[in-house]
Design an enzyme around this catalytic site. Structure first.
Site, PDB file in Angstrom:
ATOM      1  N   TYR A 484      42.467   2.411 -23.633  1.00  0.00           N
ATOM      2  CA  TYR A 484      41.977   3.658 -24.184  1.00  0.00           C
ATOM      3  C   TYR A 484      42.998   4.753 -23.875  1.00  0.00           C
ATOM      4  O   TYR A 484      43.258   5.061 -22.714  1.00  0.00           O
ATOM      5  CB  TYR A 484      40.619   3.990 -23.559  1.00  0.00           C
ATOM      6  CG  TYR A 484      40.096   5.358 -23.899  1.00  0.00           C
ATOM      7  CD1 TYR A 484      39.802   5.678 -25.235  1.00  0.00           C
ATOM      8  CD2 TYR A 484      39.902   6.322 -22.911  1.00  0.00           C
ATOM      9  CE1 TYR A 484      39.322   6.938 -25.554  1.00  0.00           C
ATOM     10  CE2 TYR A 484      39.421   7.572 -23.233  1.00  0.00           C
ATOM     11  CZ  TYR A 484      39.134   7.878 -24.551  1.00  0.00           C
ATOM     12  OH  TYR A 484      38.662   9.136 -24.877  1.00  0.00           O
ATOM     13  N   HIS A 652      -5.296  -2.247  17.360  1.00  0.00           N
ATOM     14  CA  HIS A 652      -4.109  -1.959  18.170  1.00  0.00           C
ATOM     15  C   HIS A 652      -3.866  -0.461  18.338  1.00  0.00           C
ATOM     16  O   HIS A 652      -2.840   0.072  17.930  1.00  0.00           O
ATOM     17  CB  HIS A 652      -2.866  -2.638  17.562  1.00  0.00           C
ATOM     18  CG  HIS A 652      -2.868  -4.126  17.756  1.00  0.00           C
ATOM     19  ND1 HIS A 652      -3.217  -5.012  16.756  1.00  0.00           N
ATOM     20  CD2 HIS A 652      -2.574  -4.887  18.856  1.00  0.00           C
ATOM     21  CE1 HIS A 652      -3.126  -6.257  17.228  1.00  0.00           C
ATOM     22  NE2 HIS A 652      -2.740  -6.202  18.499  1.00  0.00           N
ATOM     23  N   ASP A 804      -3.633  -8.339  28.120  1.00  0.00           N
ATOM     24  CA  ASP A 804      -3.679  -8.088  26.674  1.00  0.00           C
ATOM     25  C   ASP A 804      -4.964  -8.668  26.070  1.00  0.00           C
ATOM     26  O   ASP A 804      -5.523  -8.097  25.133  1.00  0.00           O
ATOM     27  CB  ASP A 804      -2.440  -8.711  26.020  1.00  0.00           C
ATOM     28  CG  ASP A 804      -2.048  -8.010  24.729  1.00  0.00           C
ATOM     29  OD1 ASP A 804      -2.658  -6.967  24.398  1.00  0.00           O
ATOM     30  OD2 ASP A 804      -1.124  -8.503  24.047  1.00  0.00           O
TER      31      ASP A 804
HETATM   32 ZN    ZN Z   1      -1.847  -5.681  22.848  1.00  0.00          ZN
END
Ligand code: ZN
Length: 945
Positions: A484, A652, A804
């Site tokens: 071009y 949680h 836990d």
């Molecule tokens: Zn936990």
């Protein structure tokens, strides 16, 4: 004489491929430095033979060559013709006797092989090795060298060697010709040097009208002198000598050699007159009349060349040529064109004559082979250099992986330097927009997104290369259909030629395109540039791909860092909150609840706003504040900060963290943890309990990976994605101004504390627990030993897991309530997974999960073994195991009522308690459990959420 000369030229050219040598060693002979010593010594000898100009070196060389060519040569004696008929040997000094076998060979001009010579014919020193009869494996050989022109023997060679094979004979016949030429030449030189010089080298020479034999002799001598000097390894200084010779012999103002490139596409010039060009100049071979010289192998003169070519010559020479002679030079070895020898401006304004052409041709008969081999050697050197440069480039590229822009800039500079291009641009392929994007142009980086240059990925030359993945070497840009011109027309830049190559990643996918424009030291980019570009693009591809990957990770880290900062900002704990919490000092645990330090106490019964004080009270009760000189304001701020660090998923959340921390306190109070662990380990366990689920999003690790979350990007390679994030959040809080409760720790203790927290928080991944379960069992079986580091580490993990899951050690109402919360959280993850088109696991799928079965399975396989182990290590923990087991029983008892999958529409499992309450009223449970469950009233349920 002309004939003889032609013969000598032929011999000269055959040195490099003499069948003698080839047959002798049973392999090809090449002029290469790394050949075997024997071969190179043969080549050396032949080369030496061709350049010998004096008698003594002639004798030595003849001996050398014979020893190389003939089998088992024991001794060689060389007799050279002196005066008219005396054949004289120097060592030992004597002459060929007037009669006998030697003299016969001279007379007959024929080679003689025999089993030795009579002692009478031999010198004393010869008789030992040549007297007849020789043993069968030896023979005497007499070789007369005959000058065909003079018709007489000019040298005689006597030697002893093994009997010759047919092949040896053939080899010897060829070698004889070499030897004869060398002897003749030395004789000629000797004769000339005895004649007085009539012309000095630089004196003007009378114009020659015809080529006389005598002129060639003269020329031969000069050429020999020239050849003797052509020992350079560097082609330019070699050319200087040849050019100097040509200038003198053709009486020209200037000469140059236009060398033909190996691919036959270009002529290049390294030396013009007495100047070595700083950079070689090259031009296309098929260009005009010079191309015809190569094709037809005939000479041309100035009047034959076009105006354009004259312009080219003027710029090359630096002056306007008034006359020219251009002679093709062919390789003696291959017969191919290797160069055009050009002489310009014959002195005195004369025209170049035929004899000038002869002089040039004559010169290259001798020198073209040395010239081509030196050029080949140089090319090899250049390749070696380029390879080293490429390796250096690769090294450079890999050190800029952190910034794509800098990397691209580096690529551009290196590509341009390697190929001698005027301009280089690199485009990266944007797969989304299907565009080629150039952010880096020669000389700089465009930082502004608006100024970056974008072109459709399937248009123009770069687009074509991006689409096809093939290199494109365009020799004439303006005549190429894809070129071009618009840009050139608007900028005034003139694009002559383009080398455009794809940059691919390791999977061969095109990731970009590099475009080199206008070769500065040649008419266009050659094969060599193409090869270089191909090799180069592989390095580029790999480094760009790595850089982009690096950037991605870097961005992810950055985003996460940013998000963290934002979170920390919103989590900011005001001084008022701290002051308010500490307003009336730390509350003694007994004041919170009389049973606060009993296993039966349910911490979830505490009001949410009382939990920070609950933490402070436990800190105080365990003696941490005193022992570790923890600043109360810092501790209060830390607690409030950790509380804020929790999000609000059903399970949680902070209340979970608080109850887990409280269970740690219960273990400390009830199991005499101090006998089992170091103080710092207990503190680490407690703080880890507080922090162990920080910033939990209510989704598990596999969800992070499947949904390709930012957290997964950060941590998935190491596993335990969420746990790593919880730990990272804990560190972020500790690093927040005024929150570091460990600030007074020694460096060593501080490091120990963080290491412990990391190990303990990572242990909350149940996958980790299952991995170490065997070790835990082994430890329990062997008996816990607090002196063993490995036992303490394992115990910390076990205690953390016990904390836990401690909801399971409370009464039925708690465990039932916790199930509600957990499944609520699980099912919402399952819903998200379904929305993402993934299939959730059964326990996360509200349409499939059968809660009693899942709970029983969880308790039997995870929870009960944990508290069983705890009981084995701490006998006092027996009650914990019993309560978990009782809860499991209760699940079995109520399961018949549970006819649905998932949770009821009100998300409540209250209906399970009817039977429990009935049993309770019948006094099936002891006092402790009664009191404990009394704590879990409706209020408590609310706080659990
Ligand atoms: Zn936990």
């Amino acid at each position: 004489m002309g004939q003889a000369c032609g013969h000598s030229l032929l011999c000269r050219s055959q040195q490099y491929r003499t069948p003698v040598a080839a047959e002798l060693r049973g392999q090809q002979v090449f002029l290469r430095a790394d050949d075997t010593p024997a071969l190179s010594s043969l080549q050396d000898a032949l080369l030496q033979l061709a350049s010998v100009v004096d008698v003594s070196s002639l004798q030595t060389t003849i001996k050398d060559v014979l020893r190389v060519v003939l089998p088992n040569v024991e001794c060689v004696f060389v007799y050279l013709l002196e005066a008219e008929s005396r054949l004289r040997c120097e060592d030992p000094p004597h002459e060929v006797p007037p009669e006998g076998k030697l003299r016969d060979a001279v007379k007959q001009q024929k080679r003689l092989q025999c089993s030795g010579l009579p002692s009478a014919e031999l010198h004393q020193k010869q008789s030992g090795s040549l007297s007849t009869p020789l043993p069968a494996h030896k023979q005497a050989l007499v070789i007369p060298l005959v000058d065909g022109d003079e018709g007489k023997v000019i040298a005689l060679i006597l030697l002893c060697c093994k009997p010759l094979t047919e092949q040896d004979e053939q080899n010897l016949t060829i070698l004889e010709k070499h030897l004869t030429v060398a002897c003749k030449r030395v004789r000629d030189i000797q004769r000339c040097s005895k004649r007085p010089h009539t012309q000095s080298h630089n004196a003007p020479v009378e114009p020659k009208t015809s080529v006389q034999a005598e002129d060639y002799r003269e020329l031969d001598r000069k050429i020999l002198r020239l050849c003797g000097e052509l020992y350079d390894l560097d082609a330019a200084s070699l050319q200087l000598k040849v050019i100097n010779y040509l200038q003198t012999e053709t009486q020209s103002q200037c000469c140059c050699l236009l060398l033909v490139s190996e691919d036959n596409h270009q002529l290049f010039c390294q030396v013009v007159g007495d100047k070595v060009l700083e950079e070689e100049i090259s031009f296309p071979l098929m260009f005009g009349r010079f191309g015809q010289v190569v094709e037809t192998k005939t000479s041309i003169r100035l009047q034959d060349v076009s105006q354009e070519e004259r312009g080219l010559l003027s710029s090359l020479l630096g002056f306007e040529p008034s006359s020219m002679l251009c002679v093709p030079v062919t390789s003696q070895a291959t017969g191919q064109m290797v160069a055009l020898a050009c002489t310009f401006n014959k002195l005195g304004g004369q025209r170049y004559m035929e004899e000038d052409e002869h002089v040039i041709q004559h010169c290259f008969c001798y020198t073209s082979t040395v010239l081509t081999s030196t050029l080949a050697f140089q090319k090899e050197q250049k390749l070696k250099f380029e390879c080293q440069a490429l390796l250096q480039v690769a090294k450079n590229l890999f050190t800029h992986l952190d910034d794509v822009s800098v990397l691209l800039q580096e690529i551009i500079i290196e590509a341009r330097n390697l190929s001698n291009a005027e301009i280089c641009s690199v485009f990266l392929l944007d797969h989304f927009s299907h565009e080629l994007v150039a952010k880096v142009f020669d000389g700089g980086v465009v930082n502004d997104d608006e100024k970056e240059f974008r072109i459709p990925a399937d248009q123009g030359i770069a687009g074509h290369v991006a689409t096809t993945g093939k290199i494109l070497n365009i020799k004439d840009a303006y005549s190429h259909p894809l070129f071009y011109r618009g840009v050139d027309d608007s900028t005034g830049f003139r694009t002559r030629n383009i080398l455009c190559f794809p940059i691919k990643d390791e999977n061969e996918e095109v990731i970009g395109v590099a475009e080199l424009v206008n070769k500065t030291n040649g008419p266009w980019f050659n094969r060599f540039d193409e090869d270089l570009a191909t090799a180069f693009s592989i390095y580029c591809g790999i480094s760009i791909a790595h850089s982009l990957l690096y950037k991605k990770v870097h961005e992810a880290q950055f985003r996460s860092h940013l998000a963290n900062e934002m979170m920390m900002y919103h989590m900011k704990v005001s001084e008022e909150e701290v002051t308010k919490l500490l307003h009336s000092g730390i509350e003694p645990v007994q004041k919170i609840h009389p049973d606060f330090s009993e296993f039966t106490y349910t911490p979830r019964s505490l009001m949410d706003d009382s939990t920070p004080m609950g933490i402070l009270s436990m800190f105080e009760d365990m003696g941490f504040i005193n022992t570790y000189k923890i600043n109360l304001h810092t501790l209060a701020r830390f607690c409030l900060m950790v509380k804020k660090g929790y999000r609000d998923p059903p399970y949680h959340n902070w209340m979970h963290a608080f109850s887990v921390s409280h269970f740690c306190y219960l273990l400390y109070k009830n199991l005499q943890l101090s006998n089992y662990l170091e103080d710092i380990e207990i503190l680490a366990l407690f703080v880890s309990c507080m922090c162990h689920d920080l910033d939990h999003r209510g989704t598990n690790n596999s969800f992070q990976v499947d949904s390709q979350s930012v957290l997964a990007a950060l941590y998935s390679s190491e596993g335990s994605v969420m746990e790593r994030h919880h730990f990272a959040q804990a560190i972020a809080i500790l690093n927040t101004q005024g929150c570091n409760i460990f600030e007074k720790f020694s460096r060593k203790d501080y490091q120990r504390m963080l290491d412990l927290m990391r190990d303990i928080i990572l242990a909350t991944d149940l996958a980790h627990h299952l991995r170490i379960f065997k070790d835990l069992q082994k430890m329990a079986d062997a008996g816990y030993n607090p002196k063993r580091q490995s036992h303490r580490s394992l115990l910390l993990c076990l205690l953390m897991t016990s904390c836990d899951l401690s909801d399971q050690t409370k009464g039925w109402k708690t465990t039932r309530k916790i199930a509600e919360l957990i499944y609520k959280e699980f099912f919402s993850q399952g819903d998200l997974e379904k929305a993402m088109g993934n299939r959730p696991s059964e326990m996360m799928d509200r349409e499939k999960a059968y809660i009693p079965e899942l709970q029983i399975s969880f308790m039997e396989h995870i929870a009960m073994p944990i508290y069983k182990l705890l009981q084995e290590i701490f006998p006092r923990a027996a009650e914990l195991y019993e309560r978990v087991a009782a809860n499991r029983e209760q699940w079995a008892k109520v399961s018949h009522k549970f006819t649905i999958r998932g949770l009821p529409s009100n998300n409540s499992l209250d209906f399970l308690d009817e039977e429990f309450e009935l049993l309770q009223s019948q006094g099936a449970f002891g006092d402790d459990s009664h009191r404990m469950n009394g704590c879990l009233d409706d209020d408590c349920d609310k706080h659990g959420q």
